[in-house]
Design a protein around this motif. Structure first.
Motif, short mmCIF file in Angstrom:
data_model
loop_
_atom_site.label_atom_id
_atom_site.label_comp_id
_atom_site.label_asym_id
_atom_site.label_seq_id
_atom_site.Cartn_x
_atom_site.Cartn_y
_atom_site.Cartn_z
N SER A 202 54.61 45.47 28.29
CA SER A 202 55.84 46.03 27.73
C SER A 202 56.90 44.94 27.58
CB SER A 202 56.38 47.15 28.61
OG SER A 202 55.40 48.15 28.81
N GLY A 203 57.74 45.07 26.56
CA GLY A 203 58.86 44.15 26.37
C GLY A 203 58.44 42.76 25.97
N GLU A 204 59.39 41.85 26.04
CA GLU A 204 59.14 40.47 25.63
C GLU A 204 58.75 39.59 26.81
OE1 GLU A 204 62.60 39.13 23.63
OE2 GLU A 204 62.44 40.57 21.97
N ASP A 205 58.84 40.13 28.01
CA ASP A 205 58.47 39.34 29.18
C ASP A 205 56.98 39.08 29.20
OD1 ASP A 205 61.09 39.47 29.86
OD2 ASP A 205 60.84 41.19 31.22
N ARG A 206 56.59 38.16 30.10
CA ARG A 206 55.17 37.85 30.26
C ARG A 206 54.41 39.06 30.78
NH1 ARG A 206 53.70 32.87 34.01
NH2 ARG A 206 52.04 34.05 34.96
N ALA A 207 53.16 39.21 30.37
CA ALA A 207 52.36 40.34 30.80
C ALA A 207 52.26 40.38 32.32
CB ALA A 207 50.96 40.25 30.18
N ARG A 208 52.36 41.59 32.87
CA ARG A 208 52.30 41.77 34.32
C ARG A 208 50.96 42.41 34.68
NH1 ARG A 208 53.67 46.07 37.73
NH2 ARG A 208 54.39 47.28 35.91
N GLU A 209 50.22 41.74 35.55
CA GLU A 209 48.92 42.27 35.98
C GLU A 209 49.14 43.39 36.98
OE1 GLU A 209 45.32 39.63 36.23
OE2 GLU A 209 45.53 40.15 38.35
N VAL A 210 48.75 44.59 36.60
CA VAL A 210 48.95 45.77 37.44
C VAL A 210 47.80 45.96 38.42
CG1 VAL A 210 49.25 48.28 37.41
CG2 VAL A 210 50.29 46.88 35.62
N PHE A 211 46.59 45.69 37.97
CA PHE A 211 45.41 45.91 38.80
C PHE A 211 44.31 44.97 38.35
CE2 PHE A 211 41.24 48.10 39.12
CZ PHE A 211 41.13 48.15 40.50
N ARG A 212 43.61 44.44 39.34
CA ARG A 212 42.48 43.56 39.03
C ARG A 212 41.38 43.79 40.06
NH1 ARG A 212 42.17 38.63 36.24
NH2 ARG A 212 40.23 37.52 36.63
N ALA A 213 40.17 43.95 39.58
CA ALA A 213 39.00 44.10 40.44
C ALA A 213 37.88 43.27 39.84
CB ALA A 213 38.59 45.57 40.56
N ASP A 214 37.58 42.15 40.47
CA ASP A 214 36.50 41.29 39.98
C ASP A 214 35.14 41.93 40.28
OD1 ASP A 214 38.22 39.32 39.02
OD2 ASP A 214 38.41 38.43 41.01
N ALA A 215 34.16 41.58 39.48
CA ALA A 215 32.82 42.14 39.66
C ALA A 215 32.27 41.77 41.03
CB ALA A 215 31.90 41.62 38.55
N GLU A 216 31.72 42.76 41.71
CA GLU A 216 31.15 42.55 43.04
C GLU A 216 29.69 42.12 42.91
OE1 GLU A 216 33.01 42.53 45.53
OE2 GLU A 216 34.78 43.60 44.82
N GLN A 217 29.20 41.55 43.98
CA GLN A 217 27.82 41.07 44.01
C GLN A 217 27.08 41.69 45.19
OE1 GLN A 217 26.82 39.04 41.55
NE2 GLN A 217 28.90 38.94 40.70
N GLY A 218 25.75 41.59 45.17
CA GLY A 218 24.94 41.98 46.31
C GLY A 218 24.54 43.42 46.33
N ASP A 219 24.29 43.95 47.55
CA ASP A 219 23.82 45.31 47.77
C ASP A 219 24.85 46.33 47.27
OD1 ASP A 219 24.05 47.64 50.14
OD2 ASP A 219 22.05 47.31 49.31
N LEU A 220 24.35 47.47 46.78
CA LEU A 220 25.23 48.49 46.21
C LEU A 220 26.25 48.98 47.23
CD1 LEU A 220 26.12 50.46 44.01
CD2 LEU A 220 24.29 52.00 44.73
N PHE A 221 25.81 49.26 48.46
CA PHE A 221 26.72 49.79 49.47
C PHE A 221 27.80 48.76 49.81
CE2 PHE A 221 24.48 53.68 50.60
CZ PHE A 221 25.54 54.45 51.06
N ASP A 222 27.38 47.51 49.97
CA ASP A 222 28.36 46.46 50.28
C ASP A 222 29.32 46.26 49.12
OD1 ASP A 222 27.20 46.07 52.74
OD2 ASP A 222 25.94 44.40 52.08
N ALA A 223 28.77 46.28 47.89
CA ALA A 223 29.62 46.11 46.71
C ALA A 223 30.60 47.26 46.59
CB ALA A 223 28.75 46.01 45.45
N LEU A 224 30.13 48.48 46.83
CA LEU A 224 31.01 49.65 46.75
C LEU A 224 32.08 49.59 47.82
CD1 LEU A 224 31.74 52.38 45.56
CD2 LEU A 224 30.03 53.42 47.06
N HIS A 225 31.70 49.16 49.03
CA HIS A 225 32.68 49.07 50.12
C HIS A 225 33.78 48.07 49.77
CE1 HIS A 225 34.22 48.19 54.23
NE2 HIS A 225 34.00 49.49 54.39
N ARG A 226 33.39 46.92 49.21
CA ARG A 226 34.39 45.92 48.83
C ARG A 226 35.27 46.43 47.69
NH1 ARG A 226 29.92 42.46 49.77
NH2 ARG A 226 29.41 42.45 47.54
#
Length: 604
Positions: A202-226
């Motif tokens: 929004s506006g002329e200011d620099r974009a503000r990152e609201v949320f970021r979730a990088d791709a997880e690796q490994g076992d499904l349960f561990d990835a889901l927990h992270r």
């Protein structure tokens, strides 16, 4: 005077075929309720395209701009016009509407968005050149070349410009932005191996990152927990129990929080069916039912649960927004959730949430500078207070002498070894890493309650036969609904049977409840069935009596306990399920680590 029948007379309405633009605007009213709905549809399209990185930008709460960029399979020049046509989709072939393996399948989202906003789609398949197409208020442009990497970028400007009346019903930019964030976070929970980046431009200011979730690796349960740690916070992840249960083709996974980590509303309940975020009364009722014996009515459990099954066992085509589902066997789905959660809670035994210690430390924080009252400034007591030695019990002084070095060290119990009793109600125990403070009345009340429940389960609920069965008149539908759960009600001592048309007869009631107004109980059960598709009314009333019995039969506050009694209570707590919280969901003990205690005294 107007004609009584508007379809008769000279002004008979004429049936017209609506044009394509009007049809799309009507469809948009069902599919695109607000900017968050548009984000949901576009991100789900990206996931269906196999994207592993998804970027979402929005401006002014999504009212002026929504842009979703992905690295999925992309589309060709021939695909784009079809993608903007109603009921054109690559997800299904139409032969089996129950075998739905993707988020989208109706082919309504893109044409609906193009009918009420200014939509531009730029896409490139890996084996084809990039192409771009636009549609404004339903009017489509010709495809044109575009330079971009493989994947798709969808840009939606001026949402609802073609239907300005809809803009009046939108909330503030902040509220709409929050709704967009919630949608993205729910989808991020469902896809832990996909990267999500949400930005406010929004506006002329620099974009503000609201949320970021990088791709997880490994076992499904561990990835889901992270991923849940990233989305829901570290406190939820620390106090959640892993769920993994399977029955008759249904597979339930996820994490559910301890009862002592409860919330004041249902905002922390996330439910998914075959990866699809849903808000379903059956599933919410099952979650509530699993915790009903551990939480008071004003507290709500926190959980992120994923139910996987053959698509033919669940119908996702019952709501335009696809937020509700219908199971072929709803009882089986509910039973799996309740049993899996109760098993996990029982396995947790005496465990209480880490937030209990945090709240305790917060309450014990020193007063802020400037508000201190020193001993010399305190008002003198009218009479000298008795010494500690005079008021302490025979055993249990907090400053009890430590064992001699030659004596064997006490065993390393989870709840420690009792060292004293404070105010004849709180047991102080020393653990290997800190100390534990136990509310003796609350803890023993839970232990007695669990023992009474086990005895009731083994011997069954005693019933009281009514001398004259009470006849309760109801509608045919209500009678049928009650008879569907008659076996469950009988388990807890309430025996009912049909009594002609539109009535049921109550023949037996739970003896522990004493005199019962059967009609009022039946109506309460029906209300709960209508609201949650299940009822715990009878069970709750029976167990409420057991809870009161446990309260009166437990160790009272003010009773001095001997060392062996305290240690016996601690050992029984360690072995008894659910002993970490009392019958109302409050903690029965607080554990403080040595590092926490040292921090209170500024020793860190």
């Amino acid at each position: 005077m107007a004609s009584l029948n508007p379809n008769m007379g000279e002004n008979r309405p004429v049936i017209r075929q609506l044009d394509e633009a009007a049809v799309n605007r009507i469809a948009a009213g069902e599919v695109v309720e607000r900017p968050a709905s548009a984000v949901k549809e576009l991100v789900e399209n990206a996931l269906d395209a196999g994207a592993r990185r998804i970027g979402i930008d929005y401006a002014d709460g999504g009212k002026t701009l929504i842009r979703v960029q992905d690295d999925g399979c992309g589309m060709t020049e021939a695909d784009l016009p079809l993608a903007l046509s109603r009921h054109a989709t690559s997800k299904i072939d139409g032969s089996d509407l129950l075998d739905i393996q993707t988020f989208g399948f109706r082919g309504e989202a893109l044409p609906s968005l193009g009918a009420v906003g200014r939509l531009t789609i730029a896409s490139r398949a890996s084996d084809a050149p990039g192409v771009e197409i636009s549609v404004t208020g339903g009017a489509m442009s010709a495809p044109r070349p575009a330079a971009l990497n493989p994947g798709t970028t969808v840009m939606l400007r001026d949402l609802f410009f073609a239907t300005p009346a809809r803009l009046k019903f939108l909330r503030t930019d902040r509220a709409e932005s929050q709704a967009i964030s919630d949608v993205v976070k729910r989808l991020a929970m469902a896809e832990p191996f996909v990267q999500f980046v949400l930005r406010d431009v929004s506006g002329e200011d620099r974009a503000r990152e609201v949320f970021r979730a990088d791709a997880e690796q490994g076992d499904l349960f561990d990835a889901l927990h992270r991923r849940l740690t990233r989305v829901l916070g570290r406190e939820f992840a620390e106090n959640a129990l892993a769920i993994d249960a399977e029955r008759d083709g249904l597979h339930l996974t996820g994490f559910a929080a301890l009862p002592t980590y409860s919330r004041g509303s249902a905002v922390a309940q996330y439910l998914f069916v075959n990866g699809r975020p849903v808000r379903d009364k059956l599933l919410v009722g099952a979650l509530r039912g699993a915790y009903f014996d551990f939480l008071s009515r004003d507290r709500h459990p926190a959980a992120a649960l994923f139910l996987e099954c053959d698509p033919k066992l669940v119908d996702v085509n019952v709501h335009p927004a696809k937020s509700e589902v219908r199971f072929r066997d709803p009882g089986m789905a509910r039973g799996l959730i309740v049993s899996a959660l109760r098993h996990a809670l029982a396995e947790a035994r005496h465990r209480a949430s880490t937030t209990v210690a945090g709240a305790t430390l917060g309450a014990m924080a020193p007063e802020p500078a400037g508000a201190r009252i020193y001993q010399m400034d305190r008002t003198a007591s009218p009479a000298p207070a008795p010494s500690f030695a005079e008021t302490a019990p025979v055993w249990g002084r907090v400053d009890a002498v430590e064992p001699e070095p030659t004596q064997e060290a006490p065993p390393d119990y989870p709840l420690g070894t009792a060292r004293g009793q404070v105010h004849e109600n709180y047991i102080i125990a020393q653990t290997a890493t800190g100390m534990v403070i136990v509310d003796q009345h609350a803890a023993h009340e839970r232990l007695v309650y669990e023992k009474l429940k086990r005895q009731m389960a083994e011997a069954g609920v005693a019933r009281q036969a009514l001398l004259i069965p009470e006849i309760v008149e109801l509608s045919d539908g209500d009678c049928a609904r009650l008879m569907e759960v008659a076996e469950d009600l009988e388990t807890f001592g309430l025996s009912i049977e049909p009594f002609g048309r539109g009535a049921i007869a109550v023949r037996e009631t739970p003896a522990i409840l004493g005199p019962v107004e059967a009609r009022a109980m039946i109506l309460d059960i029906l209300d709960e069935l209508a609201d949650q598709n299940s009822s715990n009314t009878v069970q709750a009333r029976v167990e409420a009596i057991l809870s009161r019995v446990a309260c009166h039969g437990s160790i009272r506050s003010g009773r001095r306990m001997r060392a062996e009694e305290m240690n016996a209570l601690l050992r029984e707590m360690e072995e008894t399920p659910h002993s970490g919280q009392c019958n109302h969901g409050r903690p029965t003990y607080v554990e403080l680590k040595l590092s926490d205690i040292e921090r209170l005294f500024g020793r860190t």
